[in-house]
Design a protein around this motif. Structure first.
Motif, mmCIF file in Angstrom:
data_model
loop_
_atom_site.group_PDB
_atom_site.id
_atom_site.type_symbol
_atom_site.label_atom_id
_atom_site.label_comp_id
_atom_site.label_asym_id
_atom_site.label_seq_id
_atom_site.Cartn_x
_atom_site.Cartn_y
_atom_site.Cartn_z
ATOM 1 N N GLY A 189 41.539 -68.431 -75.487
ATOM 2 C CA GLY A 189 40.536 -67.607 -75.388
ATOM 3 C C GLY A 189 39.863 -67.356 -74.281
ATOM 4 N N GLU A 190 40.223 -68.153 -73.104
ATOM 5 C CA GLU A 190 39.716 -67.977 -71.760
ATOM 6 C C GLU A 190 39.838 -66.569 -71.238
ATOM 7 O OE1 GLU A 190 37.851 -68.427 -68.399
ATOM 8 O OE2 GLU A 190 39.787 -67.850 -68.480
ATOM 9 N N THR A 191 39.215 -66.046 -70.387
ATOM 10 C CA THR A 191 39.274 -64.738 -70.070
ATOM 11 C C THR A 191 39.224 -64.677 -68.432
ATOM 12 O OG1 THR A 191 37.995 -63.897 -71.819
ATOM 13 C CG2 THR A 191 38.545 -62.325 -70.105
ATOM 14 N N MET A 192 38.071 -64.951 -67.909
ATOM 15 C CA MET A 192 37.807 -64.715 -66.539
ATOM 16 C C MET A 192 38.823 -65.338 -65.556
ATOM 17 S SD MET A 192 35.456 -63.100 -65.121
ATOM 18 C CE MET A 192 35.081 -62.693 -63.517
ATOM 19 N N THR A 193 39.012 -66.576 -65.744
ATOM 20 C CA THR A 193 39.866 -67.182 -64.688
ATOM 21 C C THR A 193 41.303 -66.555 -64.796
ATOM 22 O OG1 THR A 193 38.909 -69.170 -65.179
ATOM 23 C CG2 THR A 193 40.950 -69.489 -64.089
ATOM 24 N N VAL A 194 41.859 -66.575 -65.896
ATOM 25 C CA VAL A 194 43.150 -65.838 -66.193
ATOM 26 C C VAL A 194 43.247 -64.384 -65.799
ATOM 27 C CG1 VAL A 194 44.479 -64.793 -68.079
ATOM 28 C CG2 VAL A 194 43.610 -67.110 -68.230
ATOM 29 N N MET A 195 42.253 -63.915 -65.940
ATOM 30 C CA MET A 195 42.204 -62.384 -65.500
ATOM 31 C C MET A 195 42.295 -62.340 -63.664
ATOM 32 S SD MET A 195 39.461 -59.313 -66.147
ATOM 33 C CE MET A 195 38.049 -59.843 -65.464
ATOM 34 N N MET A 196 41.730 -63.286 -63.269
ATOM 35 C CA MET A 196 41.862 -63.370 -61.574
ATOM 36 C C MET A 196 43.031 -63.786 -61.019
ATOM 37 S SD MET A 196 37.834 -64.702 -61.294
ATOM 38 C CE MET A 196 37.654 -64.695 -59.278
ATOM 39 N N VAL A 197 43.703 -64.713 -61.826
ATOM 40 C CA VAL A 197 44.935 -65.225 -61.189
ATOM 41 C C VAL A 197 46.454 -64.955 -61.672
ATOM 42 C CG1 VAL A 197 43.546 -67.405 -60.453
ATOM 43 C CG2 VAL A 197 45.185 -67.470 -62.594
ATOM 44 N N THR A 198 46.465 -64.121 -62.891
ATOM 45 C CA THR A 198 47.718 -63.970 -63.499
ATOM 46 C C THR A 198 48.378 -62.490 -63.236
ATOM 47 O OG1 THR A 198 46.803 -63.301 -65.481
ATOM 48 C CG2 THR A 198 47.475 -65.518 -65.415
ATOM 49 N N GLY A 199 47.886 -61.721 -62.247
ATOM 50 C CA GLY A 199 48.235 -60.470 -62.135
ATOM 51 C C GLY A 199 48.087 -59.296 -63.080
ATOM 52 N N GLU A 209 53.388 -42.569 -63.970
ATOM 53 C CA GLU A 209 52.582 -43.746 -64.159
ATOM 54 C C GLU A 209 52.696 -44.599 -63.056
ATOM 55 O OE1 GLU A 209 50.945 -44.647 -66.911
ATOM 56 O OE2 GLU A 209 51.280 -42.727 -67.851
ATOM 57 N N TYR A 210 51.729 -45.600 -63.023
ATOM 58 C CA TYR A 210 51.896 -46.651 -61.921
ATOM 59 C C TYR A 210 53.116 -47.428 -62.447
ATOM 60 C CZ TYR A 210 47.311 -46.298 -60.058
ATOM 61 O OH TYR A 210 46.221 -45.887 -59.533
ATOM 62 N N ARG A 211 54.079 -48.216 -61.266
ATOM 63 C CA ARG A 211 55.002 -48.786 -61.802
ATOM 64 C C ARG A 211 54.531 -50.037 -62.474
ATOM 65 N NH1 ARG A 211 57.421 -50.937 -56.672
ATOM 66 N NH2 ARG A 211 58.550 -52.508 -57.992
ATOM 67 N N LYS A 212 55.621 -50.473 -63.505
ATOM 68 C CA LYS A 212 54.981 -51.452 -64.702
ATOM 69 C C LYS A 212 54.791 -52.884 -64.120
ATOM 70 C CE LYS A 212 58.131 -50.003 -68.034
ATOM 71 N NZ LYS A 212 59.384 -50.359 -68.677
ATOM 72 N N ASP A 213 55.306 -53.294 -63.016
ATOM 73 C CA ASP A 213 54.904 -54.624 -62.663
ATOM 74 C C ASP A 213 53.910 -54.556 -61.455
ATOM 75 O OD1 ASP A 213 56.461 -53.292 -60.503
ATOM 76 O OD2 ASP A 213 57.847 -55.029 -60.427
ATOM 77 N N ALA A 214 53.385 -53.401 -61.362
ATOM 78 C CA ALA A 214 51.885 -53.808 -60.483
ATOM 79 C C ALA A 214 51.041 -54.676 -60.782
ATOM 80 C CB ALA A 214 51.249 -52.480 -60.352
ATOM 81 N N LEU A 215 50.560 -55.305 -59.981
ATOM 82 C CA LEU A 215 49.514 -56.393 -60.318
ATOM 83 C C LEU A 215 48.205 -55.660 -60.322
ATOM 84 C CD1 LEU A 215 50.486 -59.250 -57.840
ATOM 85 C CD2 LEU A 215 51.238 -58.888 -60.152
ATOM 86 N N ILE A 216 47.378 -56.103 -61.525
ATOM 87 C CA ILE A 216 46.248 -55.234 -61.701
ATOM 88 C C ILE A 216 45.177 -56.112 -61.501
ATOM 89 C CG2 ILE A 216 44.872 -53.999 -63.469
ATOM 90 C CD1 ILE A 216 47.666 -52.740 -62.986
ATOM 91 N N GLN A 217 44.328 -55.638 -60.559
ATOM 92 C CA GLN A 217 43.242 -56.574 -60.021
ATOM 93 C C GLN A 217 41.855 -56.142 -60.722
ATOM 94 O OE1 GLN A 217 44.028 -59.391 -57.919
ATOM 95 N NE2 GLN A 217 46.181 -58.568 -58.747
ATOM 96 N N PRO A 218 41.055 -56.885 -61.047
ATOM 97 C CA PRO A 218 39.825 -56.648 -61.841
ATOM 98 C C PRO A 218 38.793 -56.162 -60.631
ATOM 99 C CG PRO A 218 40.157 -59.086 -61.844
ATOM 100 C CD PRO A 218 41.343 -58.545 -61.217
ATOM 101 N N ALA A 219 38.736 -56.580 -59.581
ATOM 102 C CA ALA A 219 37.831 -56.097 -58.475
ATOM 103 C C ALA A 219 38.502 -55.593 -57.091
ATOM 104 C CB ALA A 219 36.767 -57.138 -58.367
ATOM 105 N N THR A 220 37.776 -55.109 -56.442
ATOM 106 C CA THR A 220 38.525 -54.938 -54.903
ATOM 107 C C THR A 220 38.432 -56.207 -54.396
ATOM 108 O OG1 THR A 220 37.187 -52.733 -54.963
ATOM 109 C CG2 THR A 220 37.945 -53.692 -53.078
ATOM 110 N N GLY A 221 37.686 -57.164 -54.511
ATOM 111 C CA GLY A 221 37.992 -58.597 -53.685
ATOM 112 C C GLY A 221 39.152 -59.045 -54.063
#
Lengths: 296, 307
Positions: free
Chosen positions: A216-226, B202-214
């Motif tokens: 169920g963890e979200t934040m950490t996973v979203m930041m490090v798994t690509g 489409e973006y390439r499938k194996d692009a790494l999606i980042q939640p923030a600009t940081g």
């Protein structure tokens, strides 16, 4: 006398109402989650959702395939368990059986602090320290992999696993232990032939609960798994980026138009996640019950 | 026994209350226009139809890129005119435009132009969207400072992002596979990049999606084979911004090139109003376009409109 009884009763009913409220809230959450998730099946069939291999929510030919996200979650969780279980059980054995009581009293608060660290802090640590380390150590194109997520999740699941296993190990009746020692077994033999098997159901429950925490963890996973939505292989996929179900919801909830198929798809993913967590908790609970029975 | 009955009665009432609350929420979600928003919109229509003295509040919704700017402008505006209120929320360009079409907001903020189908939908509902460019934003493509590549053509950039180019040696760099970084779908920049660079691929499938600009900056800083895109406001020493060539020569993402439009990945940020603005909406828009308003644009990290 009557007054006292009345007071007691009213406290009782207040407490009962509060706990009943929890049940009602859970029930309402279920309704909302499932209702919005269910609306997805106006746009795609349930079969396509459950067996689809591609997650293209905003494309012209949008596809809502759960499999890459499901296996992503599974892989990261499996990795976390592989990492956290041996470490967690070893720590629990050490703290409850081997360590000097003073050392144990010193270690316990540290484990509790570990449980209290916000997951975004873990994520930041993972991003800045672990991601570059994994990339150079395994000579990968990028360090944002399932492995990185697994290690971080493993660390985060450790407190759960350690505290509950420790509890189970400490509750093994000392008669068993003394009997074993009296028969001439060494301390180590007693631990791994008698104590650990006796506490095994408690330890299994600890593992299940740790797993529930990890999935169920979200934040950490979203930041490090690509967050790459491709179905990973096992175990080679550990070295590739993956995307989990939780990360998908968090990533895409931002701009999804309310009431669209994409919106409902995220709720459907949430429903699946909810069912999985519920199952894990039920299993953990039933294992725990069996263990309690055994000790009695 | 009587006590028990009482307990059950209390409980039943609580449960019933909750169920009704739940039904209330359900209805709200279904109709998609919750009552508070409708109230705001009625204020908004008044603003469009009557004098500014009567309408003291307007409502903005839309792009997360525009959000910090709109918020700064609104705060400044409200400091200058404490009796007036400007409410700003994010959610994304698409969300803001949808709200404008539904008549829920006075201004939709957007980091992209309205799509043809959105304009159609607006017309069908009797809304006449008018576009106002309020600031300019540049997007820079960044790589690790160790990367030998320092410029790309648009075709190369597109190839890298759609997956047809996957080794740096194909664009004049070292023999290393390219690690492609992208924002998530909720980012307006994601959409803009998809339209203007990928031309709808489409973006390439194996692009790494980042939640923030940081996340993009952090990975590019550490990873010599990574490439990503960020708003120029986020540029710093730890990454290298590439010069881009859209067919008219290679241009650096410098402030002058972005303002003049020479740099190909510069885009205006927009306010959309229903019809020509009037009342408080006009006052606020004029304030944003004033010298003071445009100096706030620079402070937030975007570029003022050249006039």
């Amino acid at each position: 006398m009557f007054n006292r009884k009345y007071k007691e009763k009213s406290i009782e009913s207040v407490l009962f109402s509060i706990s009943a409220l929890t049940v009602v809230i859970l029930f309402l959450i279920c309704i909302f989650l499932f209702r919005d998730g269910f609306l997805l099946f106006k746009a795609t069939s349930l079969l396509d959702f459950l067996t689809g291999k591609f997650w293209y929510p905003t494309s012209v030919n949008r596809q809502f395939g759960l499999l890459p996200l499901f296996f992503g979650s599974l892989l990261v969780t499996a990795g976390a368990i592989l990492f956290a279980v041996p470490l967690g059980i070893a720590s629990a054995i050490y703290i409850s059986e081997i360590a000097h009581p003073k050392v144990a009293d010193f270690l316990k608060p540290f484990i509790e602090v570990l449980a209290g660290i916000p997951s975004v802090v873990f994520g930041f640590f993972g991003l800045v320290v672990l991601v570059p380390f994994v990339r150079t150590a395994f000579n990968l194109p990028t360090g944002q992999t399932a492995l990185t997520g697994s290690i971080m999740l493993g660390i985060m699941a450790l407190p759960t696993i350690i505290t509950i296993s420790e509890d189970a190990i400490s509750s093994v009746p000392s008669a068993l232990k003394q009997g074993s020692l009296a028969l001439g077994a060494t301390r180590w033999q007693t631990i791994y032939r008698v104590i650990v098997p006796a506490a095994l159901s408690g330890i299994s429950a600890a593992i299940m609960l740790g797993m529930g925490r990890a999935i169920g963890e979200t934040m950490t996973v979203m930041m490090v798994t690509g967050n790459t939505a491709i179905i990973p292989s096992f175990p080679g996929g550990l070295f590739d980026p993956v995307r989990t179900m939780t990360a998908t919801i968090a990533l895409e909830m931002g701009e999804v138009p309310q009431g669209s198929a994409h919106f409902h798809a995220l709720f459907a993913v949430g429903s699946v996640l909810f069912i999985i967590t519920l199952l894990i908790n039920l299993i953990a609970d039933s294992i725990k019950k069996r263990y309690r029975f055994k000790v009695d | 026994m009587a006590k028990n009955l009482k307990t059950y009665a209390v409980l039943t009432i609580m449960v019933l209350g909750l169920v009704f609350m739940g039904i209330g929420c359900t209805g709200t979600q279904n109709s998609e226009g919750s009552s508070p928003v409708n109230e705001t919109s009625s204020v908004g229509t008044t603003a469009a139809e009557t004098t500014a003295a009567e309408a003291q509040g307007i409502f903005l919704k839309g792009s997360d890129t525009v959000l910090p700017l709109a918020q700064a402008e609104a705060e400044d505006f409200m400091t200058a005119y404490p009796e007036k209120s400007v409410t700003v929320t994010g959610g994304g360009s698409g969300v803001g435009i949808a709200a404008l079409i539904d008549g829920e907001v006075d201004i939709a903020t957007a980091s992209r132009e309205m799509k043809a189908e959105e304009i159609e939908a607006a017309k069908a509902k009797g809304i006449d969207p008018v576009e106002h460019s309020i600031a300019i934003d540049g997007i820079s493509v960044i790589v690790n400072p160790d990367n030998t590549v320092s410029e790309l053509t648009f075709d190369q950039l597109r190839g890298i992002y759609n997956g047809s180019i996957s080794n740096w040696k194909d664009v004049g760099g070292k023999d290393e596979s390219i690690v492609v970084l992208s924002r998530d779908t909720s980012s307006g920049t994601y959409e803009y990049f998809k339209e203007d660079v990928l031309l709808g691929d489409e973006y390439r499938k194996d692009a790494l999606i980042q939640p923030a600009t940081g996340g993009i900056v952090s990975e590019v800083t550490q990873n010599p084979s990574a490439i990503g895109y960020i708003g120029v406001a986020y540029l710093d020493e730890s990454v290298k911004a590439l010069n881009l060539d859209a067919g008219n020569g290679s241009e650096a993402p410098s402030p002058e090139n972005i303002i003049s439009g020479k740099y190909p990945l510069s885009r205006p940020l927009y306010f959309y109003t229903n019809g020509e603005p009037s009342g408080l909406t006009k006052e606020f828009l004029d304030y944003v376009m004033s010298e003071k308003g445009q100096s706030i644009v620079s402070e937030v990290g975007y570029f003022p409109m050249n006039k």
